[in-house]
Design an enzyme around this catalytic site. Structure first.
Site, short mmCIF file in Angstrom:
data_model
loop_
_atom_site.label_atom_id
_atom_site.label_comp_id
_atom_site.label_asym_id
_atom_site.label_seq_id
_atom_site.Cartn_x
_atom_site.Cartn_y
_atom_site.Cartn_z
N GLU A 63 0.85 -1.19 0.00
CA GLU A 63 0.00 0.00 0.00
C GLU A 63 0.89 1.24 0.00
O GLU A 63 1.93 1.28 0.65
CB GLU A 63 -0.87 -0.01 1.26
CG GLU A 63 -1.72 1.24 1.46
CD GLU A 63 -2.39 1.29 2.84
OE1 GLU A 63 -3.43 1.94 2.95
OE2 GLU A 63 -1.86 0.66 3.78
N ASN A 120 0.00 -0.87 5.25
CA ASN A 120 0.89 -0.06 6.08
C ASN A 120 0.24 0.00 7.45
O ASN A 120 -0.61 0.85 7.71
CB ASN A 120 0.99 1.37 5.55
CG ASN A 120 1.89 1.55 4.34
OD1 ASN A 120 2.62 2.51 4.26
ND2 ASN A 120 1.81 0.64 3.39
N ASN A 176 -7.05 6.13 -2.05
CA ASN A 176 -5.98 5.18 -1.74
C ASN A 176 -6.18 4.02 -2.72
O ASN A 176 -7.14 3.25 -2.60
CB ASN A 176 -6.10 4.72 -0.29
CG ASN A 176 -4.90 3.93 0.17
OD1 ASN A 176 -4.18 3.34 -0.63
ND2 ASN A 176 -4.68 3.90 1.48
N CYS A 183 -5.05 -2.93 2.78
CA CYS A 183 -4.87 -2.73 4.22
C CYS A 183 -6.13 -3.03 5.05
O CYS A 183 -6.49 -4.18 5.21
CB CYS A 183 -4.36 -1.32 4.48
SG CYS A 183 -3.63 -1.11 6.13
N GLU A 232 -6.37 8.97 7.46
CA GLU A 232 -6.81 8.50 6.14
C GLU A 232 -8.17 9.08 5.77
O GLU A 232 -8.44 9.35 4.60
CB GLU A 232 -6.85 6.97 6.09
CG GLU A 232 -5.47 6.34 5.98
CD GLU A 232 -5.54 4.89 5.57
OE1 GLU A 232 -6.13 4.59 4.51
OE2 GLU A 232 -5.00 4.06 6.31
N LYS A 258 -9.46 1.83 -2.26
CA LYS A 258 -9.72 1.35 -0.91
C LYS A 258 -11.07 1.80 -0.38
O LYS A 258 -11.39 3.00 -0.36
CB LYS A 258 -8.60 1.83 0.02
CG LYS A 258 -8.65 1.29 1.44
CD LYS A 258 -7.40 1.77 2.19
CE LYS A 258 -7.34 1.28 3.61
NZ LYS A 258 -6.10 1.75 4.28
#
Length: 313
Positions: free
Chosen positions: A47, A197, A110, A172, A146, A127
């Site tokens: 990621e 991550n 993402n 993730c 995020e 994501k």
């Protein structure tokens, strides 16, 4: 006849805030070359593989923030990845921060892409399950913003035909949610690629955070087993800008067994020859959705929601 995909997980050690795209891409190219030297057909990067994990900071300068995102893929700085893939005949999964402008508005995701052996983009995923916060939290050494820097993905959980099978992607925190795997499982997915991550202090509760490594593998192994698919989990790891990141990159079989795992917190290749037909055995027996799954029961539960009164506040 077995359908073999020789896959490599390209774990990455820390990426410093000062590290340039050129330097980072050079590391990725080196990992790609090592994967190919071991016979891999496909290499799975992590990621946000092109930069440090920038959501750990509050960034108020727009230009500084924009510098972490890719406006095109490939771009001038990432083109060497595609050129090397084509020259070597190896595919790859790559996670990165994506910026697009739609109707005059910046949108940030993402994102991960799947690239085939010719260097052509086969699929894109954004994501869905964003962790963390939209605003800085008091008392945290490192933030997890995020929700501030990305929108939830708007592409769903599609699958693509490639590498002799049915391929899927997630990123993730997606790995913790059963619907991630199930939506792809219902489409016959045979290999799920995901980069992560993950810091050790992401919840702020020491009893939960102490189980981070256990939960990391638990979620991927459960998703693999319950949906009869290979799962390739690739970490960013080590101490990155003072943040401790989980490693344990793993290749997981449809049985739920880990067949390869990293042993370092640095750049490292692990690889395995994955037989896609192994998942077929599970789909035809234990997890035969058509024979054993009861979607009607789920529908009745949804229709009856609210029939049981909620507990008193």
């Amino acid at each position: 006849m077995a359908r073999i995909v020789h896959v490599a997980a390209a774990q990455m050690g820390p990426i410093a805030k000062s590290e340039t795209r050129k330097d980072t891409v050079a590391r990725l190219v080196a990992l790609m070359r090592e994967a190919k030297s071991r016979g891999a057909d496909l290499v799975v990067f992590t990621e946000l593989a092109l930069t440090t994990f920038f959501p750990r900071w509050m960034i108020e300068d727009e230009a500084e923030l924009d510098a972490y995102y890719e406006r095109e893929m490939p771009g001038p700085e990432t083109q060497p990845l595609f050129d090397t893939a084509k020259a070597l005949g190896i595919g790859f999964y790559l996670g990165y921060a994506e910026l697009v402008v739609e109707a005059g508005r910046k949108r940030r995701f993402n994102t991960a892409i799947l690239v085939d052996r010719s260097g052509a983009i086969l699929g894109k995923y954004r994501k869905v399950h964003l962790p963390g916060h939209a605003e800085p939290q008091p008392g945290r050494t490192h933030q997890h913003l995020e929700k501030r820097y990305f929108e939830p993905g708007d592409l769903g959980f599609p699958v693509w035909r490639g590498f002799g099978g049915v391929m899927g992607m997630c990123i993730c925190n997606d790995r913790r949610w059963p619907e991630t795997y199930r939506v792809m499982g219902l489409q016959g997915v045979e290999m799920v690629m995901l980069g992560y991550n993950t810091p050790y202090d992401h919840t702020g509760h020491r009893d939960i955070d102490s189980l981070t490594q256990f939960h990391n593998h638990l979620s991927m192994q459960a998703g693999a087993y319950q949906n009869s698919t290979w799962v390739i989990g690739t970490a960013k790891c080590g101490v990155e800008e003072g943040s401790n990141m989980v490693g344990q990159s793993a290749i997981i079989a449809p049985s739920g067994e880990i067949v390869a795992q990293s042993v370092s917190l640095e750049d490292e290749i692990i690889n395995f020859r994955c037989d896609l037909d192994l998942g077929k055995r599970y789909r035809e027996t234990i997890f035969n959705f058509a024979k054993h799954r009861e979607p009607e029961a789920y529908r009745l539960i949804v229709e009856r929601k609210g029939a049981i009164p909620p507990p008193e506040a």
